[in-house]
Scaffold this motif. Structure first.
Motif, PDB file in Angstrom:
ATOM      1  N   ALA A  95       0.836  -1.200   0.000  1.00 43.25           N
ATOM      2  CA  ALA A  95       0.000   0.000   0.000  1.00 43.25           C
ATOM      3  C   ALA A  95       0.869   1.248   0.000  1.00 43.25           C
ATOM      4  O   ALA A  95       0.603   2.202  -0.717  1.00 43.25           O
ATOM      5  CB  ALA A  95      -0.920  -0.012   1.212  1.00 43.25           C
ATOM      6  N   LEU A 139       1.073   4.235  -2.653  1.00 42.15           N
ATOM      7  CA  LEU A 139       0.854   5.626  -2.268  1.00 42.15           C
ATOM      8  C   LEU A 139       1.993   6.507  -2.716  1.00 42.15           C
ATOM      9  O   LEU A 139       1.819   7.603  -3.202  1.00 42.15           O
ATOM     10  CB  LEU A 139       0.749   5.722  -0.751  1.00 42.15           C
ATOM     11  CG  LEU A 139      -0.593   5.311  -0.217  1.00 42.15           C
ATOM     12  CD1 LEU A 139      -0.498   5.138   1.270  1.00 42.15           C
ATOM     13  CD2 LEU A 139      -1.601   6.374  -0.566  1.00 42.15           C
ATOM     14  N   CYS A 163       2.737  10.315   2.193  1.00 42.42           N
ATOM     15  CA  CYS A 163       1.820  10.153   1.065  1.00 42.42           C
ATOM     16  C   CYS A 163       0.881  11.342   0.967  1.00 42.42           C
ATOM     17  O   CYS A 163       0.437  11.713  -0.102  1.00 42.42           O
ATOM     18  CB  CYS A 163       0.981   8.881   1.218  1.00 42.42           C
ATOM     19  SG  CYS A 163      -0.178   8.963   2.569  1.00 42.42           S
ATOM     20  N   LEU A 193      -1.129   8.666  -8.543  1.00 42.36           N
ATOM     21  CA  LEU A 193      -1.137   7.408  -7.813  1.00 42.36           C
ATOM     22  C   LEU A 193      -1.347   6.261  -8.786  1.00 42.36           C
ATOM     23  O   LEU A 193      -2.270   6.284  -9.570  1.00 42.36           O
ATOM     24  CB  LEU A 193      -2.270   7.410  -6.798  1.00 42.36           C
ATOM     25  CG  LEU A 193      -2.236   8.540  -5.785  1.00 42.36           C
ATOM     26  CD1 LEU A 193      -3.530   8.553  -4.987  1.00 42.36           C
ATOM     27  CD2 LEU A 193      -1.048   8.390  -4.861  1.00 42.36           C
ATOM     28  N   TYR A 247      -2.717   2.714  -9.800  1.00 40.38           N
ATOM     29  CA  TYR A 247      -3.807   1.855  -9.332  1.00 40.38           C
ATOM     30  C   TYR A 247      -3.537   0.428  -9.739  1.00 40.38           C
ATOM     31  O   TYR A 247      -2.715   0.161 -10.598  1.00 40.38           O
ATOM     32  CB  TYR A 247      -5.133   2.320  -9.944  1.00 40.38           C
ATOM     33  CG  TYR A 247      -5.546   3.659  -9.447  1.00 40.38           C
ATOM     34  CD1 TYR A 247      -6.039   3.804  -8.165  1.00 40.38           C
ATOM     35  CD2 TYR A 247      -5.405   4.776 -10.245  1.00 40.38           C
ATOM     36  CE1 TYR A 247      -6.406   5.035  -7.686  1.00 40.38           C
ATOM     37  CE2 TYR A 247      -5.774   6.017  -9.773  1.00 40.38           C
ATOM     38  CZ  TYR A 247      -6.272   6.144  -8.499  1.00 40.38           C
ATOM     39  OH  TYR A 247      -6.628   7.353  -8.031  1.00 40.38           O
ATOM     40  N   LEU A 280      -6.940  12.583   0.567  1.00 42.18           N
ATOM     41  CA  LEU A 280      -6.172  11.359   0.811  1.00 42.18           C
ATOM     42  C   LEU A 280      -6.350  10.906   2.256  1.00 42.18           C
ATOM     43  O   LEU A 280      -6.633  11.706   3.137  1.00 42.18           O
ATOM     44  CB  LEU A 280      -4.677  11.610   0.565  1.00 42.18           C
ATOM     45  CG  LEU A 280      -4.252  11.876  -0.879  1.00 42.18           C
ATOM     46  CD1 LEU A 280      -2.794  12.313  -0.919  1.00 42.18           C
ATOM     47  CD2 LEU A 280      -4.469  10.654  -1.761  1.00 42.18           C
ATOM     48  N   ARG A 311      -2.535   1.295   5.584  1.00 42.59           N
ATOM     49  CA  ARG A 311      -3.065   1.478   4.247  1.00 42.59           C
ATOM     50  C   ARG A 311      -3.508   2.923   4.026  1.00 42.59           C
ATOM     51  O   ARG A 311      -3.846   3.623   4.984  1.00 42.59           O
ATOM     52  CB  ARG A 311      -4.228   0.516   4.010  1.00 42.59           C
ATOM     53  CG  ARG A 311      -3.726  -0.926   4.019  1.00 42.59           C
ATOM     54  CD  ARG A 311      -4.808  -1.931   3.861  1.00 42.59           C
ATOM     55  NE  ARG A 311      -5.662  -2.002   5.027  1.00 42.59           N
ATOM     56  CZ  ARG A 311      -6.624  -2.910   5.163  1.00 42.59           C
ATOM     57  NH1 ARG A 311      -6.824  -3.804   4.214  1.00 42.59           N
ATOM     58  NH2 ARG A 311      -7.372  -2.937   6.237  1.00 42.59           N
ATOM     59  N   GLY A 336      -4.527   6.092   0.654  1.00 42.21           N
ATOM     60  CA  GLY A 336      -4.735   6.415  -0.751  1.00 42.21           C
ATOM     61  C   GLY A 336      -5.865   7.409  -0.918  1.00 42.21           C
ATOM     62  O   GLY A 336      -6.151   8.193  -0.006  1.00 42.21           O
ATOM     63  N   ASP A 337      -6.506   7.348  -2.054  1.00 40.17           N
ATOM     64  CA  ASP A 337      -7.579   8.285  -2.368  1.00 40.17           C
ATOM     65  C   ASP A 337      -8.936   7.596  -2.247  1.00 40.17           C
ATOM     66  O   ASP A 337      -9.034   6.471  -1.741  1.00 40.17           O
ATOM     67  CB  ASP A 337      -7.374   8.877  -3.777  1.00 40.17           C
ATOM     68  CG  ASP A 337      -7.309   7.778  -4.832  1.00 40.17           C
ATOM     69  OD1 ASP A 337      -7.747   6.647  -4.541  1.00 40.17           O
ATOM     70  OD2 ASP A 337      -6.819   8.042  -5.938  1.00 40.17           O
ATOM     71  N   ARG A 386      -9.115   4.124  -3.910  1.00 36.39           N
ATOM     72  CA  ARG A 386      -8.425   3.114  -3.105  1.00 36.39           C
ATOM     73  C   ARG A 386      -9.261   2.760  -1.876  1.00 36.39           C
ATOM     74  O   ARG A 386      -9.362   1.600  -1.477  1.00 36.39           O
ATOM     75  CB  ARG A 386      -7.058   3.683  -2.684  1.00 36.39           C
ATOM     76  CG  ARG A 386      -6.247   2.740  -1.847  1.00 36.39           C
ATOM     77  CD  ARG A 386      -5.663   1.626  -2.702  1.00 36.39           C
ATOM     78  NE  ARG A 386      -4.950   0.681  -1.872  1.00 36.39           N
ATOM     79  CZ  ARG A 386      -5.162  -0.635  -1.888  1.00 36.39           C
ATOM     80  NH1 ARG A 386      -6.045  -1.152  -2.712  1.00 36.39           N
ATOM     81  NH2 ARG A 386      -4.467  -1.428  -1.126  1.00 36.39           N
TER      82      ARG A 386
END
Ligand SMILES: [Zn+2]
Length: 370
Positions: free
Chosen positions: A7, A11, A30, A37, A39, A104, A112, A114-115, A118
């Motif tokens: 993860a 990121l 991140c 990012l 995916y 984010l 973990r 992300g956006d 995610r």
């Protein structure tokens, strides 16, 4: 997917060449990254247009999506960021950091981050392309459902029959009504309200809020908003008692609150959930029927906990049978289970409605057999 290292690599978008440092009082790097990012789709089959993704993310702010899925910020941090309990693992002290400006998140507990895409992947436990589909559906239906839920909420206190019904089902505290955002669909006026707000009739039809000939789909129903649906319980004995709008019933009800407890009480109906919550059992969750969908089952198994299964004591034994079957499946996954027996013909709702109290219910839990 799934390991913290993977993860973080995602990121950071650097293929893992840097090792991120996790300092408790510093925000994760991140959140400062402006790089695109990568995916999961990048690794595989079909690439998705970057612009399409950016548009989708812009239309669904992470904070809005999180809050629509029951997440609550626990405390503010500097620069508009928030900390709260992590919705992705059994979190006991807030370790989930959200930066609404950068859209984010990062969890210091499970590593973990992300956006919003995610987040949807992890939360719904689906692959990237399915996460996109879910987000698109949500973008289409969510504003409508929220508006409908707000409208039904306003109607509740204007209709004595609705309040009387709730009272009869043991729902007596305003706090509970607000906690569950309980509303009432009198029928015949939602369509007018929503079209006046600019929602199109085809959109209302697609969401299932109106019928093909233009009537409100929910008439004389108590309405409970779910994460991506609305459940309606009929007051009338001539209509089917339980209804959902088209689409999934979603995950376990109230799971964000329940999951942090080492012991979780699983009931089948929202009125069961309601009386237990009102009696002070905050570790209660509801599967909306005796059949758990795959996501609900995974949720129960996602951490160490004991599950108390309390389905209705139906005269034909179907509730008990479903409870046995579920207990067996949970045990196979290493989850300790207790099946709780209620007096004959009772469900948790009727138990409390007919005078049972928290102490008596607690002794039923203690007497439950493995
Ligand atoms: Zn976490």
């Amino acid at each position: 997917m799934g390991t913290p290292a993977a993860a973080q690599r995602l990121l950071l978008g650097d293929g893992g060449s840097h090792r991120p440092t996790l300092l408790a009082n510093a925000h994760h790097r991140c959140l400062g990254s402006h790089r695109a990012l990568p995916y999961s789709a990048d690794r595989g089959k079909k690439s998705v247009n970057r612009q399409t993704l950016d548009d989708l993310k812009q239309q669904i702010p992470l904070m809005v999506y999180l809050q629509a899925h029951d997440w609550q910020p626990a405390r503010p941090l500097s620069r508009g960021r928030w900390m709260g309990l992590c919705p992705l693992h059994g979190d006991h002290k807030p370790s989930f950091l959200v930066d609404p400006n950068k859209d984010l998140f990062f969890c210091y507990g499970c590593g973990r981050g992300g956006d919003v895409i995610r987040f949807a992947e992890l939360y719904h436990q689906v692959k990237f392309s399915q996460a996109l589909t879910l987000l698109r559906q949500w973008r289409g239906a969510a504003p409508l459902l929220q508006e409908a839920a707000r409208f039904y909420g306003m109607q509740l206190h204007r209709h004595n029959e609705a309040i009387a019904y709730l009272y009869q089902r043991g729902i007596r505290s305003l706090e509970l009504i607000e906690h569950m955002r309980i509303g009432y669909a009198p029928g015949g006026c939602l369509r007018g309200w929503l079209t006046q707000l600019g929602h199109s009739w085809p959109a209302l039809r697609q969401a299932g809020l109106v019928t093909g000939v233009g009537y409100d789909a929910y008439v004389r129903r108590i309405v409970f908003p779910l994460e991506d649906n609305l459940y309606g319980r009929s007051l009338s004995t001539s209509a089917p008692p339980h209804r959902f709008l088209p689409g999934s019933k979603g995950g376990l009800y109230g799971w964000t609150q329940a999951r942090s407890h080492p012991e979780v009480i699983l009931v089948e109906g929202l009125f069961d959930y309601a009386v237990l919550w009102q009696a002070g059992f905050q570790n209660v969750t509801c599967s909306l029927g005796t059949h758990l969908n795959a996501r609900q089952f995974r949720q129960l198994c996602d951490g160490p906990r004991t599950v108390y299964v309390i389905f209705d004591a139906d005269p034909n034994g179907s509730g008990q049978q479903a409870a046995q079957c579920l207990s067996q499946r949970l045990r196979e996954r290493g989850i300790p289970v207790r099946t709780v027996s209620l007096p004959d013909g009772h469900d948790p709702n009727s138990f409390f409605v007919q005078g049972g109290d928290a102490r008596q219910f607690q002794s039923l839990l203690e007497a439950a057999h493995p």
